[in-house]
Motif scaffolding. Sequence first.
Motif, PDB file in Angstrom:
ATOM      1  N   ILE A  40      35.500  36.390  70.135  1.00 48.08           N
ATOM      2  CA  ILE A  40      35.579  38.074  70.506  1.00 48.08           C
ATOM      3  C   ILE A  40      36.718  38.219  71.362  1.00 48.08           C
ATOM      4  CG2 ILE A  40      34.152  39.137  72.346  1.00 48.08           C
ATOM      5  CD1 ILE A  40      31.684  37.654  71.591  1.00 48.08           C
ATOM      6  N   GLY A  41      37.326  37.383  71.935  1.00 50.03           N
ATOM      7  CA  GLY A  41      38.627  37.770  72.665  1.00 50.03           C
ATOM      8  C   GLY A  41      39.635  38.180  71.634  1.00 50.03           C
ATOM      9  N   GLN A  42      39.646  37.385  70.385  1.00 45.70           N
ATOM     10  CA  GLN A  42      40.798  37.994  69.439  1.00 45.70           C
ATOM     11  C   GLN A  42      40.452  39.178  69.082  1.00 45.70           C
ATOM     12  OE1 GLN A  42      40.696  35.049  66.038  1.00 45.70           O
ATOM     13  NE2 GLN A  42      42.613  35.809  65.230  1.00 45.70           N
ATOM     14  N   GLN A  43      39.104  39.516  68.832  1.00 46.01           N
ATOM     15  CA  GLN A  43      38.708  40.773  68.272  1.00 46.01           C
ATOM     16  C   GLN A  43      39.183  41.921  69.082  1.00 46.01           C
ATOM     17  OE1 GLN A  43      37.475  41.664  65.206  1.00 46.01           O
ATOM     18  NE2 GLN A  43      37.718  43.894  65.908  1.00 46.01           N
ATOM     19  N   VAL A  44      39.001  41.612  70.642  1.00 45.96           N
ATOM     20  CA  VAL A  44      40.007  42.549  71.500  1.00 45.96           C
ATOM     21  C   VAL A  44      41.132  42.705  71.520  1.00 45.96           C
ATOM     22  CG1 VAL A  44      40.057  42.844  74.020  1.00 45.96           C
ATOM     23  CG2 VAL A  44      37.890  42.389  73.214  1.00 45.96           C
ATOM     24  N   ARG A  45      41.945  41.614  71.338  1.00 46.59           N
ATOM     25  CA  ARG A  45      43.340  41.720  71.151  1.00 46.59           C
ATOM     26  C   ARG A  45      43.759  42.439  69.790  1.00 46.59           C
ATOM     27  NH1 ARG A  45      42.940  36.557  72.356  1.00 46.59           N
ATOM     28  NH2 ARG A  45      43.423  35.744  70.453  1.00 46.59           N
ATOM     29  N   LEU A  46      42.969  42.177  68.791  1.00 47.25           N
ATOM     30  CA  LEU A  46      43.105  43.113  67.466  1.00 47.25           C
ATOM     31  C   LEU A  46      42.970  44.559  67.737  1.00 47.25           C
ATOM     32  CD1 LEU A  46      41.612  40.755  64.679  1.00 47.25           C
ATOM     33  CD2 LEU A  46      43.940  41.573  64.886  1.00 47.25           C
ATOM     34  N   THR A  47      41.833  44.805  68.535  1.00 51.83           N
ATOM     35  CA  THR A  47      41.646  46.286  68.610  1.00 51.83           C
ATOM     36  C   THR A  47      42.551  46.962  69.519  1.00 51.83           C
ATOM     37  OG1 THR A  47      39.615  45.898  68.761  1.00 51.83           O
ATOM     38  CG2 THR A  47      39.776  47.874  69.717  1.00 51.83           C
ATOM     39  N   ASP A  48      43.295  46.149  70.589  1.00 52.91           N
ATOM     40  CA  ASP A  48      44.330  46.783  71.400  1.00 52.91           C
ATOM     41  C   ASP A  48      45.573  46.877  70.350  1.00 52.91           C
ATOM     42  OD1 ASP A  48      45.425  47.598  73.576  1.00 52.91           O
ATOM     43  OD2 ASP A  48      46.487  45.507  73.897  1.00 52.91           O
ATOM     44  N   ALA A  49      45.939  45.818  69.547  1.00 46.39           N
ATOM     45  CA  ALA A  49      46.940  45.831  68.778  1.00 46.39           C
ATOM     46  C   ALA A  49      46.882  46.889  67.745  1.00 46.39           C
ATOM     47  CB  ALA A  49      47.178  44.655  67.915  1.00 46.39           C
ATOM     48  N   ALA A  50      45.876  47.476  67.182  1.00 43.74           N
ATOM     49  CA  ALA A  50      45.580  48.570  66.199  1.00 43.74           C
ATOM     50  C   ALA A  50      45.912  49.806  67.129  1.00 43.74           C
ATOM     51  CB  ALA A  50      44.211  48.660  65.686  1.00 43.74           C
ATOM     52  N   ALA A  51      45.405  49.839  68.298  1.00 37.08           N
ATOM     53  CA  ALA A  51      45.552  51.402  69.122  1.00 37.08           C
ATOM     54  C   ALA A  51      47.173  51.453  69.234  1.00 37.08           C
ATOM     55  CB  ALA A  51      44.908  51.237  70.193  1.00 37.08           C
ATOM     56  N   ASP A  52      47.795  50.256  69.487  1.00 35.98           N
ATOM     57  CA  ASP A  52      49.324  50.325  69.757  1.00 35.98           C
ATOM     58  C   ASP A  52      50.096  50.660  68.615  1.00 35.98           C
ATOM     59  OD1 ASP A  52      48.958  49.694  72.345  1.00 35.98           O
ATOM     60  OD2 ASP A  52      49.318  47.724  72.392  1.00 35.98           O
ATOM     61  N   ALA A  53      49.597  50.081  67.381  1.00 36.14           N
ATOM     62  CA  ALA A  53      50.273  50.270  66.141  1.00 36.14           C
ATOM     63  C   ALA A  53      50.009  51.644  65.747  1.00 36.14           C
ATOM     64  CB  ALA A  53      49.696  49.378  64.995  1.00 36.14           C
ATOM     65  N   ARG A 107      37.315  36.566  58.756  1.00 32.66           N
ATOM     66  CA  ARG A 107      38.299  37.442  58.837  1.00 32.66           C
ATOM     67  C   ARG A 107      37.918  38.585  59.951  1.00 32.66           C
ATOM     68  NH1 ARG A 107      43.063  36.765  56.722  1.00 32.66           N
ATOM     69  NH2 ARG A 107      43.607  38.944  57.155  1.00 32.66           N
ATOM     70  N   LEU A 108      38.954  38.984  60.740  1.00 32.91           N
ATOM     71  CA  LEU A 108      38.760  39.793  61.803  1.00 32.91           C
ATOM     72  C   LEU A 108      39.408  41.262  61.469  1.00 32.91           C
ATOM     73  CD1 LEU A 108      38.797  37.601  64.856  1.00 32.91           C
ATOM     74  CD2 LEU A 108      36.734  38.367  63.640  1.00 32.91           C
ATOM     75  N   GLU A 109      38.985  42.384  61.811  1.00 32.00           N
ATOM     76  CA  GLU A 109      39.635  43.599  61.456  1.00 32.00           C
ATOM     77  C   GLU A 109      39.308  44.547  62.469  1.00 32.00           C
ATOM     78  OE1 GLU A 109      38.807  47.053  58.103  1.00 32.00           O
ATOM     79  OE2 GLU A 109      39.329  45.058  57.309  1.00 32.00           O
ATOM     80  N   ALA A 110      40.349  45.486  63.069  1.00 31.52           N
ATOM     81  CA  ALA A 110      40.330  46.530  63.975  1.00 31.52           C
ATOM     82  C   ALA A 110      41.064  47.760  63.266  1.00 31.52           C
ATOM     83  CB  ALA A 110      40.635  46.167  65.295  1.00 31.52           C
ATOM     84  N   SER A 111      40.441  48.709  63.545  1.00 33.10           N
ATOM     85  CA  SER A 111      41.148  50.107  63.121  1.00 33.10           C
ATOM     86  C   SER A 111      41.208  50.959  64.176  1.00 33.10           C
ATOM     87  CB  SER A 111      40.611  50.712  61.924  1.00 33.10           C
ATOM     88  OG  SER A 111      40.495  49.943  60.952  1.00 33.10           O
ATOM     89  N   SER A 112      42.504  52.013  64.302  1.00 30.87           N
ATOM     90  CA  SER A 112      42.374  52.841  65.427  1.00 30.87           C
ATOM     91  C   SER A 112      43.353  54.162  64.680  1.00 30.87           C
ATOM     92  CB  SER A 112      43.293  52.095  66.302  1.00 30.87           C
ATOM     93  OG  SER A 112      43.277  53.424  67.631  1.00 30.87           O
ATOM     94  N   CYS A 113      43.078  55.209  65.242  1.00 32.06           N
ATOM     95  CA  CYS A 113      43.945  56.409  64.700  1.00 32.06           C
ATOM     96  C   CYS A 113      44.564  57.118  65.941  1.00 32.06           C
ATOM     97  CB  CYS A 113      42.990  57.460  64.010  1.00 32.06           C
ATOM     98  SG  CYS A 113      42.085  56.744  62.722  1.00 32.06           S
ATOM     99  N   ALA A 114      45.580  57.863  65.418  1.00 34.53           N
ATOM    100  CA  ALA A 114      46.141  58.533  66.530  1.00 34.53           C
ATOM    101  C   ALA A 114      46.686  59.840  65.841  1.00 34.53           C
ATOM    102  CB  ALA A 114      47.555  57.888  67.069  1.00 34.53           C
ATOM    103  N   LEU A 115      46.974  61.058  66.526  1.00 35.85           N
ATOM    104  CA  LEU A 115      47.210  62.047  66.211  1.00 35.85           C
ATOM    105  C   LEU A 115      48.821  62.238  65.591  1.00 35.85           C
ATOM    106  CD1 LEU A 115      46.365  65.351  65.682  1.00 35.85           C
ATOM    107  CD2 LEU A 115      47.270  65.727  68.009  1.00 35.85           C
ATOM    108  N   ALA A 116      49.142  62.571  64.283  1.00 39.06           N
ATOM    109  CA  ALA A 116      50.647  62.529  63.727  1.00 39.06           C
ATOM    110  C   ALA A 116      51.002  63.456  64.566  1.00 39.06           C
ATOM    111  CB  ALA A 116      50.273  62.823  62.174  1.00 39.06           C
ATOM    112  N   GLY A 117      52.271  63.066  64.821  1.00 40.59           N
ATOM    113  CA  GLY A 117      53.447  63.660  65.447  1.00 40.59           C
ATOM    114  C   GLY A 117      53.309  63.772  67.072  1.00 40.59           C
ATOM    115  N   GLY A 118      52.381  63.020  67.664  1.00 43.75           N
ATOM    116  CA  GLY A 118      51.990  62.981  68.916  1.00 43.75           C
ATOM    117  C   GLY A 118      52.954  62.152  69.639  1.00 43.75           C
ATOM    118  N   LEU A 119      52.839  62.504  70.905  1.00 45.37           N
ATOM    119  CA  LEU A 119      54.034  61.614  72.012  1.00 45.37           C
ATOM    120  C   LEU A 119      53.039  60.632  72.601  1.00 45.37           C
ATOM    121  CD1 LEU A 119      56.302  64.398  73.271  1.00 45.37           C
ATOM    122  CD2 LEU A 119      56.600  62.579  71.603  1.00 45.37           C
TER     123      LEU A 119
END
Length: 119
Positions: A40-53, A107-119
């Motif tokens: 679960i801790g690894q899943q949280v790190r993956l979620t955070d990494a997906a948001a940063d990416a 295998r663990l997976e996390a996804s995140s989206c951000a508005l393109a061209g955002g700051l």
Amino acid sequence: MRCRWANPSGEAGTVTAELATVLPAVVLVLGCCLGAVQVIGQQVRLTDAAADAARALARGDSTERVAALVAAQVPGAHVSAHPNGEFLCATVQAASGFGPFSAWGLRLEASSCALAGGL
């Protein structure tokens, strides 16, 4: 005079035998529970990494920089990017870091989206 706690039926030591039988199962269950907490801790790190990416990709950072950013947060993780309308999405995947779960192919997976061209 007899002690009133004496066991007249001759079952002395049965509690010790039962404890010796049950203790490995208790240790196994406890180990699995602690391993699940680690996953679960690894899943949280993956979620955070997906948001940063996703944020880095939306800012226009290169895919090599984003991959390095994800690898610094979760060693052994793989990142992929794909557009979704006006959003840029990042998906991060990694094998489980806990031995038995990794051996079973978890295998663990996390996804995140951000508005393109955002700051």
